[in-house]
Design a protein around this motif. Structure first.
Motif, PDB file in Angstrom:
ATOM      1  N   GLN A 140      -7.885 -10.028  -3.649  1.00  0.00           N
ATOM      2  CA  GLN A 140      -7.087  -9.946  -2.429  1.00  0.00           C
ATOM      3  C   GLN A 140      -7.636  -8.882  -1.474  1.00  0.00           C
ATOM      4  N   PHE A 141      -7.503  -9.144  -0.176  1.00  0.00           N
ATOM      5  CA  PHE A 141      -7.952  -8.186   0.839  1.00  0.00           C
ATOM      6  C   PHE A 141      -6.967  -7.020   0.948  1.00  0.00           C
ATOM      7  N   HIS A 142      -7.482  -5.865   1.349  1.00  0.00           N
ATOM      8  CA  HIS A 142      -6.614  -4.723   1.641  1.00  0.00           C
ATOM      9  C   HIS A 142      -5.491  -5.112   2.597  1.00  0.00           C
ATOM     10  N   ASN A 143      -5.854  -5.867   3.646  1.00  0.00           N
ATOM     11  CA  ASN A 143      -4.873  -6.245   4.675  1.00  0.00           C
ATOM     12  C   ASN A 143      -3.708  -7.024   4.086  1.00  0.00           C
ATOM     13  N   LEU A 144      -3.991  -7.891   3.108  1.00  0.00           N
ATOM     14  CA  LEU A 144      -2.934  -8.688   2.500  1.00  0.00           C
ATOM     15  C   LEU A 144      -1.965  -7.803   1.723  1.00  0.00           C
ATOM     16  N   VAL A 145      -2.509  -6.874   0.937  1.00  0.00           N
ATOM     17  CA  VAL A 145      -1.654  -5.969   0.177  1.00  0.00           C
ATOM     18  C   VAL A 145      -0.764  -5.172   1.129  1.00  0.00           C
ATOM     19  N   ALA A 205       2.024   0.174  -3.662  1.00  0.00           N
ATOM     20  CA  ALA A 205       3.197   0.338  -2.806  1.00  0.00           C
ATOM     21  C   ALA A 205       3.426   1.809  -2.474  1.00  0.00           C
ATOM     22  N   ARG A 206       3.265   2.670  -3.471  1.00  0.00           N
ATOM     23  CA  ARG A 206       3.468   4.107  -3.253  1.00  0.00           C
ATOM     24  C   ARG A 206       2.460   4.641  -2.239  1.00  0.00           C
ATOM     25  N   LEU A 207       1.198   4.266  -2.375  1.00  0.00           N
ATOM     26  CA  LEU A 207       0.162   4.706  -1.446  1.00  0.00           C
ATOM     27  C   LEU A 207       0.466   4.240  -0.030  1.00  0.00           C
ATOM     28  N   GLU A 210       3.428   6.250   1.461  1.00  0.00           N
ATOM     29  CA  GLU A 210       3.023   7.617   1.786  1.00  0.00           C
ATOM     30  C   GLU A 210       2.179   7.648   3.057  1.00  0.00           C
ATOM     31  N   ALA A 211       1.276   6.687   3.193  1.00  0.00           N
ATOM     32  CA  ALA A 211       0.416   6.650   4.375  1.00  0.00           C
ATOM     33  C   ALA A 211       1.229   6.428   5.644  1.00  0.00           C
ATOM     34  N   GLY A 212       2.321   5.674   5.525  1.00  0.00           N
ATOM     35  CA  GLY A 212       3.165   5.402   6.683  1.00  0.00           C
ATOM     36  C   GLY A 212       4.301   6.386   6.856  1.00  0.00           C
ATOM     37  N   ALA A 249      -6.904   3.359  -0.776  1.00  0.00           N
ATOM     38  CA  ALA A 249      -6.506   4.634  -0.174  1.00  0.00           C
ATOM     39  C   ALA A 249      -7.377   4.962   1.036  1.00  0.00           C
ATOM     40  N   GLU A 250      -8.664   4.696   0.951  1.00  0.00           N
ATOM     41  CA  GLU A 250      -9.565   4.944   2.085  1.00  0.00           C
ATOM     42  C   GLU A 250      -9.245   4.003   3.241  1.00  0.00           C
ATOM     43  N   PHE A 251      -8.911   2.761   2.926  1.00  0.00           N
ATOM     44  CA  PHE A 251      -8.516   1.805   3.948  1.00  0.00           C
ATOM     45  C   PHE A 251      -7.279   2.293   4.699  1.00  0.00           C
ATOM     46  N   LEU A 252      -6.288   2.789   3.967  1.00  0.00           N
ATOM     47  CA  LEU A 252      -5.057   3.290   4.575  1.00  0.00           C
ATOM     48  C   LEU A 252      -5.354   4.533   5.428  1.00  0.00           C
TER      49      LEU A 252
END
Length: 258
Positions: A140-145, A205-207, A210-212, A249-252
């Motif tokens: 799955q892509f980062h965007n989908l998650v 979900a936690r990551l 936190e990023a948001g 995490a880097e994507f976020l």
């Protein structure tokens, strides 16, 4: 194939399609982007946009004329992917295109979701088409998650499937791999491609939260059904092909920085 190739990308305005179109243009190739709605914005050299609905195929023959390879990224959540693929394969055959590349999903042969079964049926259709073909399955892509977690986070309690791991991969890295495959000879089913790490969905979900800067109660749910059992067994993972480099995490972090 010549140094400069003409590549048609179906679904060229989608998440993966746009990344692939950009990669091919950066490398100096002629790109034809096919989607229900053409590209908008500033015209770009070497890019031609075709508004073609694969459900009826009108205009497909013109889009395929003189094409070296097709990368089939188009998909519809509402269904009809197999019928669209049948039209595309027949048009590719008539146009004499030498190479058809298809993007699929890790686990389509092990997870009994309806969408996955359709993807597997399209794989088999392409394999038996008589056209030179390549199939790449990815996780799955980062965007989908990110999209799934954001949708679930609308509630103060965020349900997470217990025991399920996901191995998200960067869409740009998948686009790089597809470009490489499209510019090469037909290779059949190539090795799967997964992200650099497999994490529990709860951790993803936690990551994301936190990023948001958001706070939600995470509620693990042991969901029933054959598909969920397959996911708990890791049927969606490619542990031997953790080829991606950018972590979730880097994507976020990059999104937050932008």
């Amino acid at each position: 194939m010549t140094t400069t190739a003409t590549i048609l990308v179906t679904g060229g305005t989608g998440t993966l399609g746009r990344a692939l179109v950009d990669r091919l243009l950066r490398d100096g190739h002629d790109v034809r982007s096919l989607s229900r709605r053409p590209h908008t914005g500033t015209a770009r050299p070497r890019l031609r946009s075709y508004a073609v609905d694969l459900r009826d195929g009108t205009g497909l023959a013109d889009a395929l004329a003189g094409v070296d390879a097709v990368v089939h990224c188009a998909t519809a959540a509402t269904g009809g992917d197999l019928e669209s693929a049948e039209l595309l394969v027949e048009a590719v055959r008539r146009a004499g295109v030498r190479h058809l590349v298809y993007i699929s999903i890790v686990g389509v042969d092990r997870i009994p979701l309806g969408y996955y079964r359709t993807k597997l049926a399209v794989e088999r259709l392409i394999e038996e088409s008589g056209v030179g073909w390549t199939v790449l399955r990815t996780t799955q892509f980062h965007n989908l998650v990110l999209g799934i977690v954001k949708a679930l986070a609308k509630s103060p309690v965020l349900p997470v499937p217990a025991g399920v791991r996901v191995q998200p991969v960067e869409v740009g890295e998948v686009a790089d791999r597809l470009a490489e495959l499209a510019l090469g000879p037909p290779a059949g089913r190539v090795p799967d491609m997964g992200g650099p790490e497999a994490l529990e969905f709860r951790e993803l979900a936690r990551l994301t939260l936190e990023a948001g800067g958001r706070h939600r109660l995470l509620l693990p749910l042991p969901l029933p059904g054959a598909s969920m059992a397959a996911l708990r067994r890791g049927a969606n993972l490619a542990p031997d092909h953790a080829d991606g480099r950018r972590t979730y995490a880097e994507f976020l972090a990059e999104r937050v920085a932008r």
